[in-house]
Write an enzyme that holds these catalytic residues in place. Sequence first.
Site, PDB file in Angstrom:
ATOM      1  CG  LEU A 196      -1.889  -1.176   1.334  1.00  0.00           C
ATOM      2  CD1 LEU A 196      -2.600  -1.130   2.682  1.00  0.00           C
ATOM      3  CD2 LEU A 196      -2.883  -1.167   0.213  1.00  0.00           C
ATOM      4  NE  ARG A 226      -6.853   9.885   7.963  1.00  0.00           N
ATOM      5  CZ  ARG A 226      -5.999  10.861   7.649  1.00  0.00           C
ATOM      6  NH1 ARG A 226      -5.492  11.628   8.621  1.00  0.00           N
ATOM      7  NH2 ARG A 226      -5.649  11.064   6.394  1.00  0.00           N
ATOM      8  CG  LEU A 227      -8.686   0.887   5.324  1.00  0.00           C
ATOM      9  CD1 LEU A 227      -9.099  -0.154   6.357  1.00  0.00           C
ATOM     10  CD2 LEU A 227      -9.443   0.673   4.013  1.00  0.00           C
ATOM     11  CG  ASP A 228      -4.966  -0.610   5.793  1.00  0.00           C
ATOM     12  OD1 ASP A 228      -5.085  -1.298   6.814  1.00  0.00           O
ATOM     13  OD2 ASP A 228      -5.367  -0.975   4.671  1.00  0.00           O
ATOM     14  CD  GLU A 229      -4.637   7.272   5.822  1.00  0.00           C
ATOM     15  OE1 GLU A 229      -4.544   8.304   6.520  1.00  0.00           O
ATOM     16  OE2 GLU A 229      -5.161   7.259   4.698  1.00  0.00           O
TER      17      GLU A 229
END
Length: 284
Positions: A196, A226-229
């Site tokens: 990613l 916050r997705l994947d953050e």
Amino acid sequence: MDHTYRLVISCPDRVGIVARVSQFVAEHGGWLTEANYHADAESNWFFMRNEIRAESLKVSAQACRDAFAPLAAEYGMHWALVDSAVKRKVVILASHASHCLADILHRWHSGELDCDIPCVISNHENLRSMVEWHGIPFEFVAIDPENKAPAHAEIMALAQRYEADCVVLARYMQIIQPEFCQAYAGRMINIHHSFLPSFIGANPYQKAFDRGVKLIGATCHYVTERLDEGPIIEQDVIRVSHRHSKDDLVRLGKDVEKSVLARALRNHLEDRVLVHGNKTVVFD
């Protein structure tokens, strides 16, 4: 593991913090077995982790906490005195993939991870036999793609019923709802490949193979809305080349994911990870 108390602190940086904390520990007979410090120059924030031999303290852990509170208030500290003898309850969420879950269960079974695993929750049934072989309850929660809210609510309720101190997403392939993220802020850990944001969506390894990548890896982080953050705890990479097939990339990627997740979880369980904003300080 030796029985210790972990004094974990973060606060605005200023002169005298180490001296005052060290003096406090010494006055209470504390024998330091490990001491870590870090000052972040950009944020002017200070981080500290001390391990104190439990038997050396002249007072109980609670009396020590009570005595330390005025000092902590003076310096504006976020702090905790954690008893290493109290095992954390780690609830694991998983989907189809077994590699991360199997690795955690093995490390737990062998005593490498010092925690309790009260249950494993999954939206698929294929991992039930492996989980139950370890004597751990397996909770299946089917997810309706057209209406996911009831399943998400049930999963959060299960985590709370099993009194989870920490939630691990062991390749759990569902988006976590904001309420769940907020309830376990700084206590929910996710693992995923490190492609990613270059290769998003389905079949990332195929996309990476088609692009001819030379490095593959994994990232472990705390889950936020916050997705994947969320704040990153641990990462690692492995070099690949034109000689590797797509299946090789998948195999090597799984190896990295397992080791990265295990290191991150171990550091979390040992109170080595301090979150500040969207970053972490990890005392290894």
